[in-house]
Design a protein around this motif. Structure first.
Motif, mmCIF file in Angstrom:
data_model
loop_
_atom_site.group_PDB
_atom_site.id
_atom_site.type_symbol
_atom_site.label_atom_id
_atom_site.label_comp_id
_atom_site.label_asym_id
_atom_site.label_seq_id
_atom_site.Cartn_x
_atom_site.Cartn_y
_atom_site.Cartn_z
ATOM 1 N N ALA A 190 -62.443 30.538 50.230
ATOM 2 C CA ALA A 190 -63.584 29.858 49.631
ATOM 3 C C ALA A 190 -63.642 30.113 48.130
ATOM 4 O O ALA A 190 -63.936 29.207 47.339
ATOM 5 C CB ALA A 190 -64.879 30.324 50.300
ATOM 6 N N ALA A 191 -63.360 31.354 47.711
ATOM 7 C CA ALA A 191 -63.371 31.679 46.283
ATOM 8 C C ALA A 191 -62.286 30.911 45.541
ATOM 9 O O ALA A 191 -62.516 30.369 44.448
ATOM 10 C CB ALA A 191 -63.179 33.183 46.088
ATOM 11 N N GLY A 193 -60.931 28.058 46.487
ATOM 12 C CA GLY A 193 -61.326 26.661 46.465
ATOM 13 C C GLY A 193 -62.384 26.373 45.414
ATOM 14 O O GLY A 193 -62.316 25.360 44.704
ATOM 15 N N ALA A 194 -63.359 27.282 45.275
ATOM 16 C CA ALA A 194 -64.416 27.086 44.289
ATOM 17 C C ALA A 194 -63.858 27.128 42.867
ATOM 18 O O ALA A 194 -64.208 26.295 42.023
ATOM 19 C CB ALA A 194 -65.500 28.151 44.466
ATOM 20 N N LEU A 197 -61.763 23.813 42.342
ATOM 21 C CA LEU A 197 -62.563 22.595 42.240
ATOM 22 C C LEU A 197 -63.380 22.530 40.954
ATOM 23 O O LEU A 197 -63.626 21.443 40.431
ATOM 24 C CB LEU A 197 -63.499 22.488 43.452
ATOM 25 C CG LEU A 197 -62.819 22.167 44.789
ATOM 26 C CD1 LEU A 197 -63.843 22.220 45.918
ATOM 27 C CD2 LEU A 197 -62.146 20.803 44.749
ATOM 28 N N THR A 198 -63.805 23.674 40.441
ATOM 29 C CA THR A 198 -64.669 23.669 39.256
ATOM 30 C C THR A 198 -63.912 23.815 37.946
ATOM 31 O O THR A 198 -64.526 23.856 36.882
ATOM 32 C CB THR A 198 -65.716 24.794 39.354
ATOM 33 O OG1 THR A 198 -65.050 26.056 39.527
ATOM 34 C CG2 THR A 198 -66.664 24.556 40.524
ATOM 35 N N LEU A 210 -66.555 17.478 39.163
ATOM 36 C CA LEU A 210 -66.844 18.858 39.564
ATOM 37 C C LEU A 210 -66.447 19.864 38.498
ATOM 38 O O LEU A 210 -66.504 21.074 38.740
ATOM 39 C CB LEU A 210 -66.098 19.181 40.872
ATOM 40 C CG LEU A 210 -66.395 18.270 42.061
ATOM 41 C CD1 LEU A 210 -65.484 18.608 43.226
ATOM 42 C CD2 LEU A 210 -67.858 18.392 42.472
#
Length: 369
Positions: A190-191, A193-194, A197-198, A210
């Motif tokens: 998740a980290a 991916g975040a 994406l950002t 994003l």
């Protein structure tokens, strides 16, 4: 008496400090590091090719450097949380007792120390480069390049030493079910991916909505500028500026003369080592036409000199594949408007598949190298 704090038995109670978790995270981190290394090597060779490669560099695909350098920075940013998770999984071994069980064990621990130091230096110096912040006394590009080789070499040694452990815990079917392992892996994914994406929107157009934390947002700020005319000392271009094209039939030509020549338009990206890229519509004179007029034959390497007084890229050399490409322009206009000083007025070079630092602005002279 000496085994206090993190040295005492049972100091680390999380069940995720175990080989299977370390192997899975190591696979992810290794893939990111190797992708980062390969694409970084492409960037280095395009900027500073060895003599045997100069005449083999391709000008196509047009977006080649945009893709490879975008992947380089995306992989490097994704590797930061992966490196943190991997270190968290194995760091209790730093406090193993005794510190060294013999000469070979000591050498193994020293090689791991070198690997960790090289990876951390590589990742965080690269991160600060995306922000154009250099709080160190050493040259970034050369240090980044050689640290990458050090990290890859240390990684290969580490893989060789740990091969039996890696093989034993590589397959999921062979792993013992462990509470907390999935949570650690899911949180790490998740980290990553975040972060991706950002930040990836600075080079991936369809992710720009994003793009919250990337240093450049070309989708909203227009075409970014790394080096302004004020920084280069080119804000006051002489009214009688003329481009010098040196060759057997060399000549000088002013801005009005350049605008009177046949104009070409090309949609080309500017892609920089910091990872951002943006496509724009450039209009100007084909570089090959200017060279032929000066008697410089096709197949010649070209030297381009900027009006700026100093800087590492004031003079650049362009291999023949780029100089002869019909998309390579001496650009006079950007998106239908005359160049501004920050974008290279009165004229700049734009070529396909070239690093942004080699797209020389404020051109003063073009000659055969």
């Amino acid at each position: 008496m000496l085994r206090r704090g993190p040295l005492r038995p049972g100091a680390f109670r999380s069940p995720a400090h175990e080989p299977r978790t370390a192997v899975v995270l190591g696979r992810w981190l290794g893939a990111a590091l190797l992708l980062c290394f390969a694409t970084g090597l492409v960037s280095h060779l395009l900027q500073d090719p060895p003599p045997w490669l100069v005449h083999r560099l391709p000008s196509r695909p047009v977006d080649g450097y945009r893709v490879t350098q975008g992947l380089h920075v995306i992989a490097g940013l994704a590797a930061i949380p992966l490196a943190g998770a991997k270190l968290w999984t194995v760091y209790p071994r730093l406090f193993a007792w005794p510190p060294a069980r013999g000469v070979l064990h000591l050498l193994e621990r020293l090689s791991i120390a070198l690997l960790v130091a090289a990876v951390l230096l590589e990742l965080f110096s690269g991160l600060l480069n995306t922000l154009q912040w250099y709080p160190w006394p050493f040259p970034f590009r050369q240090t980044h390049y050689w640290t990458a080789w050090t990290a890859v070499g240390a990684l290969l040694v580490h893989l060789a030493v740990k091969a039996p452990v890696i093989a034993a815990h590589w397959r999921r079917a062979a792993a013992v079910p462990l509470p907390g392992r999935r949570a650690v892996l899911a949180a790490t994914a998740a980290a990553v991916g975040a972060v991706t994406l950002t930040t990836a929107g600075q080079s991936v157009p369809w992710l720009r909505g994003l793009d919250l934390f990337a240093p450049r947002r070309p989708g909203t700020d227009g075409l970014p500028v790394n080096r302004t005319a004020a920084q280069a000392g080119t804000t006051a271009v002489p009214a009688d500026w003329q481009l010098a094209v040196d060759g057997p039939a060399g000549y000088r030509i002013g801005l009005a003369g350049l605008r009177a020549l046949p104009q070409s338009t090309a949609d080309l990206p500017i892609a920089c080592v910091e990872g951002w890229s943006a496509e724009a519509r450039w209009t100007g004179v084909r570089l090959a036409d200017l060279l032929r007029r000066a008697g410089i034959p096709a197949g010649s390497t070209v030297r381009i000199t900027s009006l700026e007084a100093d800087g590492p890229y004031r003079v650049s050399e362009m291999p023949a594949a780029y100089a002869d490409d019909p998309l390579t322009l001496l650009a006079l206009a950007l998106d239908g408007r005359p160049l501004t000083p920050d974008h290279g007025f009165p004229a700049r070079i734009v070529a396909p598949n070239r690093p942004g630092v080699l797209q020389t602005k404020w051109v003063a002279r073009i000659e055969a190298a």
